[in-house]
Enzyme design. Sequence first.
Site, PDB file in Angstrom:
ATOM      1  N   ASP A 179       0.952  -1.056  -0.286  1.00 17.54           N
ATOM      2  CA  ASP A 179      -0.034   0.412  -0.074  1.00 17.54           C
ATOM      3  C   ASP A 179       0.922   1.375   0.012  1.00 17.54           C
ATOM      4  OD1 ASP A 179      -2.638   1.470   0.347  1.00 17.54           O
ATOM      5  OD2 ASP A 179      -2.177   1.406   2.212  1.00 17.54           O
ATOM      6  N   ASP A 196      -0.323   5.251   1.015  1.00 12.47           N
ATOM      7  CA  ASP A 196      -0.522   6.477   1.940  1.00 12.47           C
ATOM      8  C   ASP A 196      -0.150   5.835   3.222  1.00 12.47           C
ATOM      9  OD1 ASP A 196      -1.412   8.708   2.464  1.00 12.47           O
ATOM     10  OD2 ASP A 196      -2.827   9.385   1.461  1.00 12.47           O
TER      11      ASP A 196
END
Length: 260
Positions: A8, A10
């Site tokens: 991932d 952010d």
Amino acid sequence: MKQGLLIDMDGVIYSGEELIFGADKFIANLLDKKIPFAFMTNNSQRTPLEVVRKLKLLGITVNQSHVYTSAMATAKFLSDQSPKSTAYVLGEGGLLSSLHEHGITMVNTDPDFVVLGEGRNFTLEMVHRAVDMILAGAKFITTNRDPSPKKPGWNNLGIAATTAMIEEATGRKAFVTGKPSPVMMRSARKFLGLETSETTVIGDTMETDIQGGVQMGYKTILVLSGISSKDTLGHYAFKPDMIASSVDEIKFPLNWWEAK
């Protein structure tokens, strides 16, 4: 047996416009060790090239083969399910280009699908049109159900809010293609050429990255540099295989790699 990572962005690599400490060295280490990885993002607005450029500004140099977005997962799903179909799109940039690349034709009348992604430029009039199309028989697809951040000054609603509005207006539930949907979790793995047993997911959110990884049988690493905290882990019926304060703490080979 090779091993690879779905990462991932952010909350894991950066927070807003700020690099999370050690993330640049972490990615440099993956490149140096030739460990396969892809940034797996629910943001359908950016193209892979735009993601690469954003990372470059933060001091991380990768290429488009390291990026897999919910727009790419959505386009692949539609092309597999309904080749050469048509779509009315509430979205921008990355979603539009991915659909075009997979042979999906964008139309303004009588679409096979209504596809919802992130965007700041679509209007309430366009939402009304989408509602009418769904009521007339178009299938409703949303690229993710990420929530709004619920912070003052935020100028882009989370897709969960827009999806809920259209669902209420039509009485139809959206089919979700982004994390934690198996659609994206599986297609991202195949994008890297990995098997289930070779895949590890790194994320900061229990409800998306970790849940999606657990449901697919992948190994999972939760980092606490983003949304989730140790205090809330007991709320969930599932758990990550590893917890780290940030990616800076993750060392290779991982324990389950050595066991192979």
